[in-house]
Design a protein around this motif. Structure first.
Motif, PDB file in Angstrom:
ATOM      1  N   MET A   1       0.802  -1.200   0.000  1.00  0.00           N
ATOM      2  CA  MET A   1       0.000   0.000   0.000  1.00  0.00           C
ATOM      3  C   MET A   1       0.847   1.267   0.000  1.00  0.00           C
ATOM      4  O   MET A   1       0.400   2.290  -0.483  1.00  0.00           O
ATOM      5  N   ASN A   2       2.029   1.177   0.557  1.00  0.00           N
ATOM      6  CA  ASN A   2       2.880   2.354   0.628  1.00  0.00           C
ATOM      7  C   ASN A   2       3.354   2.799  -0.748  1.00  0.00           C
ATOM      8  O   ASN A   2       3.723   3.955  -0.936  1.00  0.00           O
ATOM      9  N   VAL A   3       3.358   1.869  -1.700  1.00  0.00           N
ATOM     10  CA  VAL A   3       3.812   2.228  -3.038  1.00  0.00           C
ATOM     11  C   VAL A   3       2.841   3.197  -3.711  1.00  0.00           C
ATOM     12  O   VAL A   3       3.230   3.974  -4.576  1.00  0.00           O
ATOM     13  N   LEU A   4       1.576   3.169  -3.305  1.00  0.00           N
ATOM     14  CA  LEU A   4       0.588   4.091  -3.878  1.00  0.00           C
ATOM     15  C   LEU A   4       0.906   5.539  -3.549  1.00  0.00           C
ATOM     16  O   LEU A   4       0.550   6.443  -4.302  1.00  0.00           O
ATOM     17  N   VAL A   5       1.566   5.762  -2.441  1.00  0.00           N
ATOM     18  CA  VAL A   5       1.959   7.116  -2.055  1.00  0.00           C
ATOM     19  C   VAL A   5       2.902   7.705  -3.101  1.00  0.00           C
ATOM     20  O   VAL A   5       2.907   8.905  -3.343  1.00  0.00           O
ATOM     21  N   TYR A   6       3.663   6.861  -3.767  1.00  0.00           N
ATOM     22  CA  TYR A   6       4.590   7.312  -4.812  1.00  0.00           C
ATOM     23  C   TYR A   6       3.961   7.263  -6.206  1.00  0.00           C
ATOM     24  O   TYR A   6       4.195   8.142  -7.030  1.00  0.00           O
ATOM     25  N   LEU A   7       3.181   6.225  -6.448  1.00  0.00           N
ATOM     26  CA  LEU A   7       2.638   6.036  -7.797  1.00  0.00           C
ATOM     27  C   LEU A   7       1.568   7.058  -8.161  1.00  0.00           C
ATOM     28  O   LEU A   7       1.498   7.495  -9.320  1.00  0.00           O
ATOM     29  N   ILE A   8       0.726   7.422  -7.230  1.00  0.00           N
ATOM     30  CA  ILE A   8      -0.356   8.367  -7.542  1.00  0.00           C
ATOM     31  C   ILE A   8       0.200   9.741  -7.915  1.00  0.00           C
ATOM     32  O   ILE A   8      -0.181  10.298  -8.962  1.00  0.00           O
ATOM     33  N   PRO A   9       1.113  10.343  -7.149  1.00  0.00           N
ATOM     34  CA  PRO A   9       1.657  11.638  -7.576  1.00  0.00           C
ATOM     35  C   PRO A   9       2.444  11.559  -8.884  1.00  0.00           C
ATOM     36  O   PRO A   9       2.368  12.476  -9.708  1.00  0.00           O
ATOM     37  N   VAL A  10       3.169  10.461  -9.089  1.00  0.00           N
ATOM     38  CA  VAL A  10       3.922  10.310 -10.337  1.00  0.00           C
ATOM     39  C   VAL A  10       2.967  10.233 -11.521  1.00  0.00           C
ATOM     40  O   VAL A  10       3.183  10.867 -12.560  1.00  0.00           O
ATOM     41  N   SER A  11       1.885   9.469 -11.389  1.00  0.00           N
ATOM     42  CA  SER A  11       0.929   9.361 -12.496  1.00  0.00           C
ATOM     43  C   SER A  11       0.228  10.695 -12.744  1.00  0.00           C
ATOM     44  O   SER A  11      -0.041  11.049 -13.895  1.00  0.00           O
ATOM     45  N   LEU A  12      -0.067  11.447 -11.686  1.00  0.00           N
ATOM     46  CA  LEU A  12      -0.680  12.762 -11.876  1.00  0.00           C
ATOM     47  C   LEU A  12       0.284  13.727 -12.551  1.00  0.00           C
ATOM     48  O   LEU A  12      -0.123  14.522 -13.409  1.00  0.00           O
ATOM     49  N   LEU A  13       1.563  13.642 -12.186  1.00  0.00           N
ATOM     50  CA  LEU A  13       2.560  14.489 -12.838  1.00  0.00           C
ATOM     51  C   LEU A  13       2.705  14.148 -14.316  1.00  0.00           C
ATOM     52  O   LEU A  13       2.762  15.047 -15.168  1.00  0.00           O
ATOM     53  N   LEU A  14       2.767  12.861 -14.636  1.00  0.00           N
ATOM     54  CA  LEU A  14       2.893  12.457 -16.043  1.00  0.00           C
ATOM     55  C   LEU A  14       1.655  12.838 -16.848  1.00  0.00           C
ATOM     56  O   LEU A  14       1.760  13.295 -17.991  1.00  0.00           O
ATOM     57  N   GLY A  15       0.480  12.651 -16.262  1.00  0.00           N
ATOM     58  CA  GLY A  15      -0.755  13.036 -16.947  1.00  0.00           C
ATOM     59  C   GLY A  15      -0.835  14.535 -17.159  1.00  0.00           C
ATOM     60  O   GLY A  15      -1.232  15.007 -18.224  1.00  0.00           O
ATOM     61  N   GLY A  16      -0.434  15.296 -16.139  1.00  0.00           N
ATOM     62  CA  GLY A  16      -0.416  16.756 -16.269  1.00  0.00           C
ATOM     63  C   GLY A  16       0.596  17.211 -17.307  1.00  0.00           C
ATOM     64  O   GLY A  16       0.347  18.166 -18.053  1.00  0.00           O
ATOM     65  N   GLY A  17       1.741  16.537 -17.358  1.00  0.00           N
ATOM     66  CA  GLY A  17       2.744  16.874 -18.375  1.00  0.00           C
ATOM     67  C   GLY A  17       2.239  16.594 -19.784  1.00  0.00           C
ATOM     68  O   GLY A  17       2.476  17.377 -20.703  1.00  0.00           O
ATOM     69  N   GLY A  18       1.533  15.488 -19.946  1.00  0.00           N
ATOM     70  CA  GLY A  18       0.949  15.181 -21.247  1.00  0.00           C
ATOM     71  C   GLY A  18      -0.115  16.183 -21.644  1.00  0.00           C
ATOM     72  O   GLY A  18      -0.205  16.599 -22.801  1.00  0.00           O
ATOM     73  N   LEU A  19      -0.928  16.572 -20.689  1.00  0.00           N
ATOM     74  CA  LEU A  19      -1.963  17.571 -20.959  1.00  0.00           C
ATOM     75  C   LEU A  19      -1.351  18.921 -21.302  1.00  0.00           C
ATOM     76  O   LEU A  19      -1.809  19.610 -22.226  1.00  0.00           O
ATOM     77  N   ALA A  20      -0.297  19.291 -20.583  1.00  0.00           N
ATOM     78  CA  ALA A  20       0.387  20.554 -20.868  1.00  0.00           C
ATOM     79  C   ALA A  20       1.018  20.520 -22.266  1.00  0.00           C
ATOM     80  O   ALA A  20       0.959  21.508 -23.008  1.00  0.00           O
ATOM     81  N   ALA A  21       1.603  19.386 -22.640  1.00  0.00           N
ATOM     82  CA  ALA A  21       2.186  19.261 -23.975  1.00  0.00           C
ATOM     83  C   ALA A  21       1.114  19.359 -25.052  1.00  0.00           C
ATOM     84  O   ALA A  21       1.326  19.972 -26.103  1.00  0.00           O
TER      85      ALA A  21
END
Length: 53
Positions: A1-21
């Motif tokens: 479960m602790n891995v979600l603490v890292y995966l959720i922000p990383v996925s939001l950052l990647l999605g936001g980067g794609g949207l910004a691009a």
């Protein structure tokens, strides 16, 4: 479960980067269709193949 603490922000950052691009490509008018491109894609006249005899 602790891995979600890292995966959720990383996925939001990647999605936001794609949207910004995507919005950057819209602002730089990369999707504009100059006159005639839509017709040239349908015409055999502009093919790279040699003409049939």
């Amino acid at each position: 479960m602790n891995v979600l603490v890292y995966l959720i922000p990383v996925s939001l950052l990647l999605g936001g980067g794609g949207l910004a691009a995507f919005f950057w490509t819209l602002r730089s008018e990369q999707y504009d269709d100059p006159d005639g491109n839509s017709q040239r894609i349908l015409s055999d006249r502009w093919d790279d193949t040699p003409p049939e005899e």
